[in-house]
Design an enzyme around this catalytic site. Structure first.
Site, PDB file in Angstrom:
ATOM      1  N   GLU A 269      19.360 -21.229 -28.556  1.00 35.19           N
ATOM      2  CA  GLU A 269      19.218 -20.016 -29.375  1.00 35.19           C
ATOM      3  C   GLU A 269      18.493 -20.318 -30.686  1.00 35.19           C
ATOM      4  O   GLU A 269      17.721 -19.488 -31.180  1.00 35.19           O
ATOM      5  CB  GLU A 269      20.581 -19.364 -29.634  1.00 35.19           C
ATOM      6  N   HIS A 272      14.856 -20.039 -30.102  1.00 33.89           N
ATOM      7  CA  HIS A 272      14.411 -18.636 -30.161  1.00 33.89           C
ATOM      8  C   HIS A 272      14.288 -18.193 -31.619  1.00 33.89           C
ATOM      9  O   HIS A 272      13.319 -17.547 -32.013  1.00 33.89           O
ATOM     10  CB  HIS A 272      15.431 -17.720 -29.474  1.00 33.89           C
TER      11      HIS A 272
HETATM   12 ZN    ZN Z   1      16.680 -17.907 -23.898  1.00 33.55          ZN
END
Ligand code: ZN
Length: 507
Positions: A269, A272
């Site tokens: 994450e 991202h």
């Molecule tokens: Zn992902």
């Protein structure tokens, strides 16, 4: 021209702000909200969604776009603008035309059917019985076919659906990449399955959650995740969400008995989030200020999670700290054995638990089935058989029941057809980008070994993050790597890495 552009930007800015507001409301729903508030929260979100749809498809936006000369085949319009302004018009046109082609009745019916389908999917999965979900899925496929027809496509209805998640890519392009990829991955999986398996018993011990959180936070801090521009919270399913230029949040979940799952979620994450936080100043605060496609987004999360986080030099840096926190659990386990354990490969039934080698095979299977369902080449009723046959072909195993087979993912019940390919595309882009990174920063392993990731993040920002949606994914790929998406980088990377870990012949 200039005035039309600036008026369109005003509308787009409001859309951007509404979108980020919706993110705040959703984030709260997933992380803080008491369950009792669910119903009214759904109403709040639906209202925001409705307002955004109205604004996007308003006659004024349509008028400005046509005044700017944006049309089918020339989405960027005919203004003599800077690159990012052309991209802005292109993306506004794309959003506008997709949204205005879908009649409200279809959108409402889709929402209604996915609501029903979700309930029946949960029930079917609980009972491991596909027939309880079959009728709902048939409706969802039908509605998706209708959606594709309304949006329009050149070759295959799948193209219109894929475009929502991986703009401008077509099913035949995906096929061209997935075909050779599937063969190579199946072959590598079989060779690994035939060799001596690595020991992961110590990973299955209990690891206190507070210490997992401490370690996880120290890792993402070193990666460069800025806590003054983001947060890490707990949710049922890990996700990243963009609440504004200086507010990108991630979530994770910890389980005492699944130490790696929490840690790699944090890293994934953060990958991202770093992408969204790295948007260039010139496009901050407008609709271009996000990842260009889900595939490129996934390339960032998987690059950090797999290429960096599961590499040997990464653990040369972090294993001493890990051992300090988890002395009991890792007693007598050397760096080599630990590194092997975090890279265990074995054919398995559940996609989200799959390793780096077999993961994309799960995706290829779903892509083939989705495409065949849409074109009517396979009937929804024959799905369990189709699923099991393809599992045998690709992974060499057959699920015992529908729950660990065709019913495992929530996507189809949620109406999402065309989404799955982006997960595997992410793996491919990640490998191709990291190959190009070498010429910019030198040997990647050497950089990781220093424990300082600023050089790596700097390269990603300069070559990928800053552009947001300015360049479509295929163009971005050519700019960064000098060629189109090429799955060989991924399979070469896997052959080298797993050849060493599993002592495969020829390595
Ligand atoms: Zn992902």
């Amino acid at each position: 021209m200039k005035e039309n552009l600036s008026n369109l930007k005003k509308s787009a800015r409001e859309l951007y702000l509404l979108n980020r507001t919706q993110a705040v409301v959703s984030w709260d729903q997933e992380t803080q909200m008491p369950d009792a508030a669910n119903e009214e929260r759904a109403e709040q979100l639906a209202l925001l969604e409705g307002i955004m749809h109205q604004k996007l498809t308003s006659p004024e936006v349509g008028r400005l776009l046509s005044a700017l000369g944006a049309e089918e085949g020339r989405p960027e319009g005919k203004g003599d603008f800077a690159v990012e302004d052309k991209a802005f018009v292109r993306e506004m046109y794309r959003n506008y035309s997709r949204a205005s082609k879908l009649p409200e009745s279809l959108v409402t019916e889709m929402a209604r059917q996915t609501g029903l389908a979700h309930t029946s999917w949960v029930n079917a999965r609980k009972n491991a019985d596909f027939s309880l979900f079959e009728g709902n899925l048939e409706k969802i496929i039908e509605l998706n076919r209708e959606k594709a027809d309304k949006i329009g496509y050149k070759e295959h209805p799948y193209d219109a659906l894929l475009d929502e998640y991986e703009p401008y890519m077509t099913a035949s392009q995906v096929e061209g990449v997935f075909g050779p990829l599937g063969e190579k991955l199946s072959d590598l999986t079989a060779r690994i399955a035939a060799s001596k398996q690595v020991d992961t018993s110590f990973i299955e011990k209990k690891y206190p959650v507070e210490l997992q959180d401490k370690f996880g936070r120290s890792v993402i801090d070193k990666m460069g995740f800025p806590m003054d521009r983001g947060r890490l919270d707990i949710s049922a399913h890990p996700f990243t969400t963009n609440l504004g230029t200086n507010d990108v949040r991630i979530t994770t979940r910890y389980d005492e008995e699944l130490v790696l799952s929490g840690l790699f979620s944090n890293i994934h994450e953060s990958g991202h989030a770093l992408y969204e936080l790295g948007i260039g100043e010139n496009i901050q605060g407008n609709i271009l200020a996000e990842g260009v496609s889900l595939g490129i987004h996934e390339s960032q999360s998987r690059f950090w999670e797999n290429v960096i986080g599961r590499s040997k030099p990464f653990w040369e840096v972090f294993y001493p700290e890990f051992q300090k926190l988890f002395g009991e659990q890792t007693k007598g386990v050397g760096l080599d054995d630990f590194h092997k354990a975090v890279n265990k490969v074995a054919p398995s039934f559940i996609r989200v638990e799959a390793d780096e080698v077999t993961y994309s095979l799960h995706v290829i299977l779903r892509f083939e089935i989705e495409k065949a369902m849409l074109s009517g080449d396979i009937k929804v009723s024959s799905l369990p058989d189709e699923w099991n046959r393809r599992m045998k072909d690709l992974l060499g195993i057959v699920p015992a029941d529908d729950a660990e087979g065709v019913l495992q993912d929530v996507h189809w019940a949620a109406g999402l057809i065309g989404y799955f390919p982006t997960y595997a595309l992410g793996n491919l882009y990640a490998a191709q980008f990291s190959n190009s990174m070498k010429s910019g920063i030198g040997d990647l392993d050497d950089v990781i070994r220093t424990g300082k990731f600023g050089k790596i993040l700097g390269w990603l920002r300069e070559n990928i993050h800053q552009y947001g949606m300015v360049y479509p994914a295929d163009e971005l790929c050519r700019r960064v790597t000098g060629e189109n998406l090429n799955p060989d980088y991924f399979t070469d990377y896997l052959e080298k890495k797993y050849g060493e870990i599993y002592g495969l012949r020829g390595n």
